[in-house]
Each structure stands twice: as structure tokens, then as C-alpha cells.
Design a protein around this motif. Structure first.
Motif, PDB file in Angstrom:
ATOM      1  N   VAL A  70       5.425   4.414  11.920  1.00  0.00           N
ATOM      2  CA  VAL A  70       4.680   2.759  12.302  1.00  0.00           C
ATOM      3  C   VAL A  70       2.873   2.745  12.623  1.00  0.00           C
ATOM      4  N   ALA A  71       2.953   3.804  13.061  1.00  0.00           N
ATOM      5  CA  ALA A  71       1.138   3.823  13.102  1.00  0.00           C
ATOM      6  C   ALA A  71       1.170   3.740  11.032  1.00  0.00           C
ATOM      7  N   ALA A  72       1.019   4.631  10.873  1.00  0.00           N
ATOM      8  CA  ALA A  72       0.877   4.843   9.525  1.00  0.00           C
ATOM      9  C   ALA A  72       1.085   3.647   8.219  1.00  0.00           C
ATOM     10  N   LEU A  73       1.967   2.842   9.063  1.00  0.00           N
ATOM     11  CA  LEU A  73       2.502   0.861   8.408  1.00  0.00           C
ATOM     12  C   LEU A  73       1.383   0.462   8.222  1.00  0.00           C
ATOM     13  N   THR A  74       0.942   0.606   9.973  1.00  0.00           N
ATOM     14  CA  THR A  74      -0.044  -0.489  10.091  1.00  0.00           C
ATOM     15  C   THR A  74      -1.960  -0.351   9.716  1.00  0.00           C
ATOM     16  N   LEU A  75      -1.599   1.077   9.490  1.00  0.00           N
ATOM     17  CA  LEU A  75      -2.692   1.214   8.646  1.00  0.00           C
ATOM     18  C   LEU A  75      -3.017   0.588   7.676  1.00  0.00           C
ATOM     19  N   LEU A  76      -1.725   0.932   6.705  1.00  0.00           N
ATOM     20  CA  LEU A  76      -1.744   0.636   5.358  1.00  0.00           C
ATOM     21  C   LEU A  76      -1.562  -1.186   5.159  1.00  0.00           C
ATOM     22  N   VAL A  77      -1.019  -2.110   5.703  1.00  0.00           N
ATOM     23  CA  VAL A  77      -0.955  -3.458   5.834  1.00  0.00           C
ATOM     24  C   VAL A  77      -2.711  -3.719   6.211  1.00  0.00           C
ATOM     25  N   ALA A  78      -3.510  -2.488   7.395  1.00  0.00           N
ATOM     26  CA  ALA A  78      -4.616  -2.863   7.881  1.00  0.00           C
ATOM     27  C   ALA A  78      -5.617  -3.052   6.829  1.00  0.00           C
ATOM     28  N   GLY A  79      -5.170  -1.961   6.188  1.00  0.00           N
ATOM     29  CA  GLY A  79      -6.106  -1.555   4.776  1.00  0.00           C
ATOM     30  C   GLY A  79      -6.208  -2.802   3.870  1.00  0.00           C
ATOM     31  N   GLN A  80      -5.217  -3.338   3.827  1.00  0.00           N
ATOM     32  CA  GLN A  80      -5.187  -4.523   2.734  1.00  0.00           C
ATOM     33  C   GLN A  80      -5.500  -5.922   3.499  1.00  0.00           C
ATOM     34  N   MET A  81      -5.809  -5.383   4.740  1.00  0.00           N
ATOM     35  CA  MET A  81      -6.039  -6.789   4.714  1.00  0.00           C
ATOM     36  C   MET A  81      -7.523  -6.825   5.021  1.00  0.00           C
ATOM     37  N   ALA A  82      -8.706  -5.386   5.584  1.00  0.00           N
ATOM     38  CA  ALA A  82      -9.508  -4.938   5.313  1.00  0.00           C
ATOM     39  C   ALA A  82     -10.542  -5.549   4.016  1.00  0.00           C
ATOM     40  N   LEU A  83      -9.448  -5.166   3.206  1.00  0.00           N
ATOM     41  CA  LEU A  83      -9.914  -5.014   2.032  1.00  0.00           C
ATOM     42  C   LEU A  83      -9.239  -6.400   1.254  1.00  0.00           C
ATOM     43  N   GLY A  84      -9.233  -7.682   1.660  1.00  0.00           N
ATOM     44  CA  GLY A  84      -8.869  -8.975   1.005  1.00  0.00           C
ATOM     45  C   GLY A  84      -7.262  -9.218  -0.038  1.00  0.00           C
ATOM     46  N   MET A  85      -6.586  -8.143   0.302  1.00  0.00           N
ATOM     47  CA  MET A  85      -5.911  -8.369  -0.479  1.00  0.00           C
ATOM     48  C   MET A  85      -4.320  -9.538  -0.347  1.00  0.00           C
ATOM     49  N   LYS A  86      -4.556 -10.494  -0.799  1.00  0.00           N
ATOM     50  CA  LYS A  86      -3.662 -11.366  -1.132  1.00  0.00           C
ATOM     51  C   LYS A  86      -2.405 -11.396  -1.290  1.00  0.00           C
ATOM     52  N   ARG A  87      -1.572 -10.037  -1.293  1.00  0.00           N
ATOM     53  CA  ARG A  87       0.031  -9.592  -0.935  1.00  0.00           C
ATOM     54  C   ARG A  87      -0.193  -8.653  -0.616  1.00  0.00           C
ATOM     55  N   ILE A  88       1.323  -8.692   0.632  1.00  0.00           N
ATOM     56  CA  ILE A  88       0.471  -7.031   0.849  1.00  0.00           C
ATOM     57  C   ILE A  88       1.910  -6.227   0.095  1.00  0.00           C
ATOM     58  N   TRP A  89       0.956  -5.038   0.332  1.00  0.00           N
ATOM     59  CA  TRP A  89       2.387  -4.405  -0.796  1.00  0.00           C
ATOM     60  C   TRP A  89       2.383  -3.048   0.310  1.00  0.00           C
ATOM     61  N   LEU A  90       3.919  -2.381  -0.220  1.00  0.00           N
ATOM     62  CA  LEU A  90       4.377  -1.370   0.884  1.00  0.00           C
ATOM     63  C   LEU A  90       5.337  -0.473  -0.104  1.00  0.00           C
ATOM     64  N   PRO A  91       4.742   0.251   0.278  1.00  0.00           N
ATOM     65  CA  PRO A  91       5.446   1.690  -0.322  1.00  0.00           C
ATOM     66  C   PRO A  91       7.075   2.033  -0.586  1.00  0.00           C
ATOM     67  N   ARG A  92       7.964   1.731  -1.826  1.00  0.00           N
ATOM     68  CA  ARG A  92       9.226   1.790  -1.602  1.00  0.00           C
ATOM     69  C   ARG A  92       9.899   2.796  -0.329  1.00  0.00           C
ATOM     70  N   LYS A  93       9.753   3.995  -0.517  1.00  0.00           N
ATOM     71  CA  LYS A  93      10.283   4.648   0.353  1.00  0.00           C
ATOM     72  C   LYS A  93      10.216   3.357   1.784  1.00  0.00           C
ATOM     73  N   ALA A  94       9.091   2.895   1.993  1.00  0.00           N
ATOM     74  CA  ALA A  94       8.952   2.598   3.634  1.00  0.00           C
ATOM     75  C   ALA A  94       9.392   1.456   3.955  1.00  0.00           C
ATOM     76  N   ARG A  95       9.937   0.481   2.145  1.00  0.00           N
ATOM     77  CA  ARG A  95      10.629  -0.600   2.200  1.00  0.00           C
ATOM     78  C   ARG A  95      11.885  -0.359   2.377  1.00  0.00           C
ATOM     79  N   ASP A  96      12.636   0.843   1.593  1.00  0.00           N
ATOM     80  CA  ASP A  96      13.910   1.322   1.818  1.00  0.00           C
ATOM     81  C   ASP A  96      14.926   1.819   3.181  1.00  0.00           C
ATOM     82  N   MET A  97      13.387   2.042   3.901  1.00  0.00           N
ATOM     83  CA  MET A  97      14.093   2.641   5.481  1.00  0.00           C
ATOM     84  C   MET A  97      15.192   1.837   5.988  1.00  0.00           C
ATOM     85  N   GLY A  98      16.243   2.075   6.115  1.00  0.00           N
ATOM     86  CA  GLY A  98      17.056   2.220   7.198  1.00  0.00           C
ATOM     87  C   GLY A  98      16.966   1.473   8.874  1.00  0.00           C
TER      88      GLY A  98
END
Length: 200
Positions: A70-98
Motif C-alpha cells: 500500500v505504501a508503494a502504491l501511495t508513492l506511485l499515485v502521489a508521484g503522478q500527483m506531484a507531476l500533475g498527470m491528468k490520469r492516474i496510471w497503475l501497473p497491471r500487476k497492481a491493478r490485477d491484485m485480488g
């Protein structure tokens, strides 16, 4: 059929959208993390941070390794937020986690206990803190909270401090409430105080 709140503005809105997805998904046993996050939209950082924060302070983190994931996922999202990305990208492995459907519903029910009280405290104020350039500083604080989770993960219950900070940031960004963003900053300070003995 779209979720009840395409643009969530409160904790209840976010919980409604997650509950809707849990009740109307085709898979019988579990949801994927991507489906849970998509239920609140991936164009707005507030609801996404709020969902991640709720996971961080939920019993789901009792599963080995979940706190750091969860901490790594938070880092990924917050990093994109800091860069001002308009749409949040997540790696497929994270998205597919059950994620077990019952666990998702449990998190929603836990959140319901506090949602009305918290939503009563939310309102648009100090809105400039949720906009550039201040939102970039908020993103850096979220990154700080995520980084602090790694050493605090070695102490039982200690990751709740940075997790609550992410919840506060998520609430503040969702409702455009700068007061909650300031509370998030204070929570990061508290997490730093807890982590200092482990870092130095």
C-alpha cells in the motif's frame, strides 16, 4: 451502469461508489484493486488517495506485506500527483491484485460508522491549498507519509499514523477542504516523530 457519484465529494460518496461496485461486479468471490479504484474514478487524486488511505488503516494490512504494498502504491499515485498527470496510471500487476469481496464490504461498513460525522466537518475552505502550486507540496507530503510507512511497518500499529495522514489528504482533496490538508501535514509530522528513532 455508472456508479452513483461519478465525481465523489465526500467520504459517503466514495463509500457508496465502492459498495455499488462490490454489489454489481460479475466476479463472485473477489474484486481486483483496479476495479475498486476505478469505482471512484482515476482522474481525481482525492478519492483515490482516500481509498488507499482507508486500505492502509483497515484490517486488510494484517496480511503479510500489505502495508509495504500500500505504501508503494501511495508513492506511485502521489508521484503522478506531484507531476500533475491528468490520469492516474497503475501497473497491471497492481491493478490485477485480488481483494476479497467480503473484505471490501467490511472496509465500507467500517467507514460508514464515521462517514456522517466526518462529512459534517468537511466543506470547501482554504481551497487554494488543493490547487497548484500548493497541491504539489501536498503531493510531496503524501510521498513523505508513504516513505515513513516502510520503517514504521516494523512496529505493530505504527503505520496507522502515515495511513491516517493519507486519509486526511484524501478527504481534503476530495472535498477541496484545506483544513483537512493541514491536518494531514500534522499527521505526517507525528509519523516522522515516531519514525525518527528507527531512522537515526
Amino acid at each position: 451502469m455508472p456508479p452513483p457519484h461519478p465525481e465523489p465529494l465526500s467520504l459517503n460518496d466514495v463509500l457508496d461508489d465502492i459498495a455499488y461496485k462490490a454489489d454489481n461486479d460479475d466476479t463472485p468471490e473477489k474484486l481486483t484493486l483496479g476495479e475498486v479504484l476505478d469505482s471512484v474514478g482515476r482522474r481525481t487524486y482525492g478519492p483515490i488517495l482516500l481509498v488507499i488511505g482507508l486500505i492502509a488503516v483497515s484490517p486488510l494490512t494484517a496480511l503479510p506485506g500489505t502495508t509495504w504494498f500500500v505504501a508503494a502504491l501511495t508513492l506511485l499515485v502521489a508521484g503522478q500527483m506531484a507531476l500533475g498527470m491528468k490520469r492516474i496510471w497503475l501497473p497491471r500487476k497492481a491493478r490485477d491484485m485480488g481483494v476479497p469481496r467480503d473484505s471490501v464490504k467490511g472496509v465500507v461498513e467500517q467507514g460508514r460508522r464515521f462517514a456522517n460525522g466526518i462529512d459534517g466537518l468537511l466543506k470547501p475552505r482554504l481551497i487554494f491549498l488543493s490547487r497548484p502550486p500548493f497541491v504539489n507540496f501536498v503531493a510531496l507530503l503524501v510521498i513523505g507519509a508513504a516513505l515513513l510507512t516502510f520503517p514504521l511497518g516494523l512496529i505493530p500499529l505504527a503505520p496507522l499514523a502515515p495511513g491516517m495522514a493519507v486519509v486526511f489528504f484524501g478527504l481534503g482533496m476530495t472535498a477541496r477542504d484545506g483544513l483537512w490538508l493541514l491536518l494531514g501535514a500534522l499527521a505526517v509530522g507525528g509519523a516522522m516523530w515516531l519514525a525518527l528513532p528507527l531512522i537515526f
